[in-house]
Design a protein around this motif. Structure first.
Motif, PDB file in Angstrom:
ATOM      1  N   TYR A  36      19.973   1.434 -53.627  1.00  0.00           N
ATOM      2  CA  TYR A  36      20.231   1.680 -52.256  1.00  0.00           C
ATOM      3  C   TYR A  36      21.747   2.396 -52.101  1.00  0.00           C
ATOM      4  CZ  TYR A  36      15.925  -0.387 -50.735  1.00  0.00           C
ATOM      5  OH  TYR A  36      14.620  -0.848 -50.520  1.00  0.00           O
ATOM      6  N   GLN A  85       6.422   8.950 -45.068  1.00  0.00           N
ATOM      7  CA  GLN A  85       6.634   8.241 -43.723  1.00  0.00           C
ATOM      8  C   GLN A  85       5.269   8.127 -42.807  1.00  0.00           C
ATOM      9  OE1 GLN A  85       9.104  10.261 -40.625  1.00  0.00           O
ATOM     10  NE2 GLN A  85      10.334   8.372 -40.534  1.00  0.00           N
ATOM     11  N   SER A  91       4.743   2.716 -38.489  1.00  0.00           N
ATOM     12  CA  SER A  91       5.743   2.131 -39.270  1.00  0.00           C
ATOM     13  C   SER A  91       5.518   0.627 -39.780  1.00  0.00           C
ATOM     14  CB  SER A  91       7.225   2.149 -38.997  1.00  0.00           C
ATOM     15  OG  SER A  91       7.391   1.480 -37.851  1.00  0.00           O
ATOM     16  N   GLN A 101       3.766   0.049 -42.866  1.00  0.00           N
ATOM     17  CA  GLN A 101       4.431   0.436 -44.252  1.00  0.00           C
ATOM     18  C   GLN A 101       4.238  -0.229 -45.386  1.00  0.00           C
ATOM     19  OE1 GLN A 101       8.145   3.035 -43.832  1.00  0.00           O
ATOM     20  NE2 GLN A 101       8.938   1.397 -44.868  1.00  0.00           N
ATOM     21  N   PRO A 102       3.965  -1.783 -45.230  1.00  0.00           N
ATOM     22  CA  PRO A 102       4.007  -2.696 -46.270  1.00  0.00           C
ATOM     23  C   PRO A 102       2.622  -2.238 -47.237  1.00  0.00           C
ATOM     24  CG  PRO A 102       4.661  -3.993 -44.512  1.00  0.00           C
ATOM     25  CD  PRO A 102       4.418  -2.723 -44.045  1.00  0.00           C
ATOM     26  N   LEU A 143       3.587   0.528 -49.361  1.00  0.00           N
ATOM     27  CA  LEU A 143       4.411   0.080 -50.499  1.00  0.00           C
ATOM     28  C   LEU A 143       3.595  -0.229 -51.703  1.00  0.00           C
ATOM     29  CD1 LEU A 143       7.213  -0.275 -51.828  1.00  0.00           C
ATOM     30  CD2 LEU A 143       7.239  -2.602 -50.442  1.00  0.00           C
ATOM     31  N   GLN A 182       3.125   0.895 -55.339  1.00  0.00           N
ATOM     32  CA  GLN A 182       3.457  -0.004 -56.479  1.00  0.00           C
ATOM     33  C   GLN A 182       2.175  -0.124 -57.277  1.00  0.00           C
ATOM     34  OE1 GLN A 182       4.438  -3.403 -54.360  1.00  0.00           O
ATOM     35  NE2 GLN A 182       6.506  -2.973 -54.373  1.00  0.00           N
ATOM     36  N   VAL A 198      11.073   3.218 -56.373  1.00  0.00           N
ATOM     37  CA  VAL A 198      10.546   3.286 -55.020  1.00  0.00           C
ATOM     38  C   VAL A 198      11.640   2.485 -54.158  1.00  0.00           C
ATOM     39  CG1 VAL A 198       8.659   2.583 -53.584  1.00  0.00           C
ATOM     40  CG2 VAL A 198       8.361   3.613 -55.871  1.00  0.00           C
ATOM     41  N   PRO A 258      12.069   1.266 -50.415  1.00  0.00           N
ATOM     42  CA  PRO A 258      11.374   1.258 -48.920  1.00  0.00           C
ATOM     43  C   PRO A 258      12.712   0.996 -47.818  1.00  0.00           C
ATOM     44  CG  PRO A 258      11.227  -0.982 -50.055  1.00  0.00           C
ATOM     45  CD  PRO A 258      11.689   0.080 -51.246  1.00  0.00           C
ATOM     46  N   SER A 294      13.434   1.165 -43.514  1.00  0.00           N
ATOM     47  CA  SER A 294      12.716   0.630 -42.318  1.00  0.00           C
ATOM     48  C   SER A 294      11.753   1.559 -41.580  1.00  0.00           C
ATOM     49  CB  SER A 294      13.863   0.323 -41.059  1.00  0.00           C
ATOM     50  OG  SER A 294      14.427   1.800 -40.714  1.00  0.00           O
ATOM     51  N   ILE A 354       9.684   5.430 -46.910  1.00  0.00           N
ATOM     52  CA  ILE A 354       9.519   5.033 -48.378  1.00  0.00           C
ATOM     53  C   ILE A 354      10.088   6.449 -49.315  1.00  0.00           C
ATOM     54  CG2 ILE A 354       8.325   4.396 -50.312  1.00  0.00           C
ATOM     55  CD1 ILE A 354       6.643   2.592 -48.699  1.00  0.00           C
ATOM     56  N   SER A 377      10.818   7.780 -52.762  1.00  0.00           N
ATOM     57  CA  SER A 377      10.657   7.732 -54.194  1.00  0.00           C
ATOM     58  C   SER A 377      11.594   8.812 -54.894  1.00  0.00           C
ATOM     59  CB  SER A 377       9.269   8.139 -54.495  1.00  0.00           C
ATOM     60  OG  SER A 377       8.177   7.032 -54.043  1.00  0.00           O
TER      61      SER A 377
END
Length: 498
Positions: free
Chosen positions: A142, A162, A166, A169-170, A173, A177, A187, A189, A191, A194, A196
């Motif tokens: 990050y 996006q 939102s 989003q999990p 993700l 994965q 990757v 993530p 707020s 995501i 990549s």
């Protein structure tokens, strides 16, 4: 690169299947079209498509053996189409070892499913044939995404995903994965999206081609499993001086392109997006045009104006924020129309605020335009139903009359008051109370605004501008213009030209 050849004598059939491939984001890298057998033979030998979707009825008997030999030598997957559901056509499909037989008309869902399966099968075959080489991914975090670092960024490519919602989003993700990347990206993530980060060394050929293939596959497989719309931006550049942080900022800005293109699209960006700057406010002439269209209730003209002004935009795109401002400027004219018919209350008032919120926050332009048009139709319906009994607001009537007659140098307060059936004293008091200005101030402001436009947009002389804006002569016009603007008409025109 996975290529698809669509061969059919009917141009509508060819175009329709090609449109389905693009619309459903089926990840073919190249689509070829053929309308005759000679074109089919030429394209197979020149382009070597991986999948051929062909109308059996277009192949004459004397060309059958040659075609069968071509497909055996070059084509991985063959799909055959026919309008004749006969045993003979089925045998021809078997001879070609066809993956599927489509009897016209075939449903779009079935076409999508079969072509997606063929594309996946060809892609897997190509991956098995390619030598695997695991790339050691440098340290990406990050911190490197948000902090400028001179040495980090040269061999990285970014893919931003996006979702419209939102909160889901999990799910995205988890999807990433578990996704079977050949060379797994880092990757990260955030707020609302995501990120990549893919790494390529200098020996790997055509990284953009590989990433476009990955991006299209992700879109396709995501849509097969989930209904949530997703926007995907692929940022690719060979600029060695850009840090990962700078690439991320450029890619994040590019996500705004969905405002024009919508979701379920892969956008490839190779540089910073340069938005086109526009004037976000309606001109006086456009305001008058909108007042006329609303008063006339001309729905077709309103729709055509909206479509021409806001839809079918192409790169380079106007800055989205300025377009939103322009839409609110337009909505202000609608508000004025509503007030003149006492429609600014109840359900219609709530709908007005909903449309205003949509203009400010809806991520897709065509949705805003459609919602605004539907609201306009509601307003026009209500205005039409209430027109006979509605008492139009006196001040709005008066302002409209002033705007239509300000060019008359003899226009007086008494003239306007008579127009709205009020005494001059009462009308003057009401105008000052509601507008905060006198009749003379309002009239002068209207004339000066029009004079400024004429000075900028035309080559009319100062005398002609004075005549067209209701001033008795050029000297008096220049005096009033300087009082209100702080400069002379000539200086104003020259300053705007600089």
């Amino acid at each position: 690169m996975v290529k698809l050849l669509i061969a059919d004598r009917d141009q509508n059939e060819r175009t329709g299947i090609g449109w389905l491939v693009s619309s459903f984001s089926i990840p073919f890298d190249h689509i070829l079209l053929a309308g005759s057998v000679s074109e089919v033979f030429h394209l197979i030998e020149a382009e070597v498509p991986d999948v051929v979707c062909i109308e059996l009825d277009m192949i004459p008997k004397d060309a059958w053996d040659s075609f069968k030999e071509l497909t055996k030598r070059y084509i991985q997957k063959v799909i055959v189409m026919t309008a004749e559901a006969t045993f003979e056509r089925a045998l021809q499909g078997i001879e070609l070892h066809a993956y599927d037989l489509w009897v016209k008309p075939q449903s779009p869902d079935h076409i999508k499913r079969v072509l997606t399966q063929c594309c996946k099968a060809v892609s897997k075959t190509e991956e098995k044939q390619e030598p695997s080489a695991q790339i050691e991914v440098p340290s990406v975090s990050y911190s490197s995404l948000f902090v400028h670092q001179e040495t980090l960024g040269a061999n990285f490519r970014l893919m931003l995903m996006q979702l419209e919602n939102s909160k889901k989003q999990p799910i995205l993700l988890s999807f990433l994965q578990e996704y079977p990347f050949k060379n797994r990206p880092v990757v990260l993530p955030l707020s609302d999206m995501i990120v990549s980060v893919f790494s390529f060394d200098n020996q790997q050929p055509q990284p953009l081609k590989q990433l476009k293939h990955i991006g299209n596959r992700i879109l396709t497989e995501w849509e097969e499993q989930f209904s949530e719309p997703m926007s995907l931006v692929l940022y690719d550049t060979n600029d060695p001086l850009l840090s990962l942080n700078e690439k991320y900022l450029h890619a994040k800005q590019a996500l705004e392109i969905r405002f024009f293109k919508g979701y379920r699209q892969l956008s490839v960006i190779e540089d910073k997006v340069n938005w086109v700057m526009i004037d976000p406010f309606l001109t006086p002439s456009e305001q008058r045009e909108w007042i006329d269209m609303l008063n006339e209730g001309d729905r077709d003209k309103i729709k055509q104006w909206m479509y021409k002004e806001f839809l079918n935009k192409a790169d380079p795109y106007p800055e989205p924020g300025l377009l939103r401002t322009r839409l609110t400027s337009l909505l202000a004219q609608v508000r004025r129309f509503m007030k003149s018919f006492y429609l600014d209350e109840g359900m219609l008032e709530r709908r007005y605020h909903q449309v205003f919120e949509s203009i400010l926050y809806n991520p897709i332009l065509y949705r805003i335009v459609q919602e605004l048009l539907l609201f306009l139709y509601e307003v026009l319906d209500r205005a039409n139903n209430n027109q006979e009994n509605a008492r139009t607001d006196v001040i709005e009537q008066a302002i409209r009359y002033i705007e239509e007659n300000f060019t008359n140098p003899k226009l007086r307060l008494e003239d306007v008051a008579n127009q709205v059936n009020r005494s001059a004293a009462y009308f003057s008091s009401l105008l000052t109370k509601k507008q905060g200005s006198s009749f003379r101030q309002l009239l002068t402001k209207t004339r000066i605004n029009e004079a400024q436009r004429l000075l900028i947009d035309t080559k009319l002389s100062i005398q002609d501008v004075a005549d067209k804006t209701g001033f008795i002569n050029a000297n008096y016009f220049s005096k009033i213009f300087k009082e209100k603007t702080g400069t002379t008409p000539r200086s104003f025109r020259n300053r705007k030209k600089v």
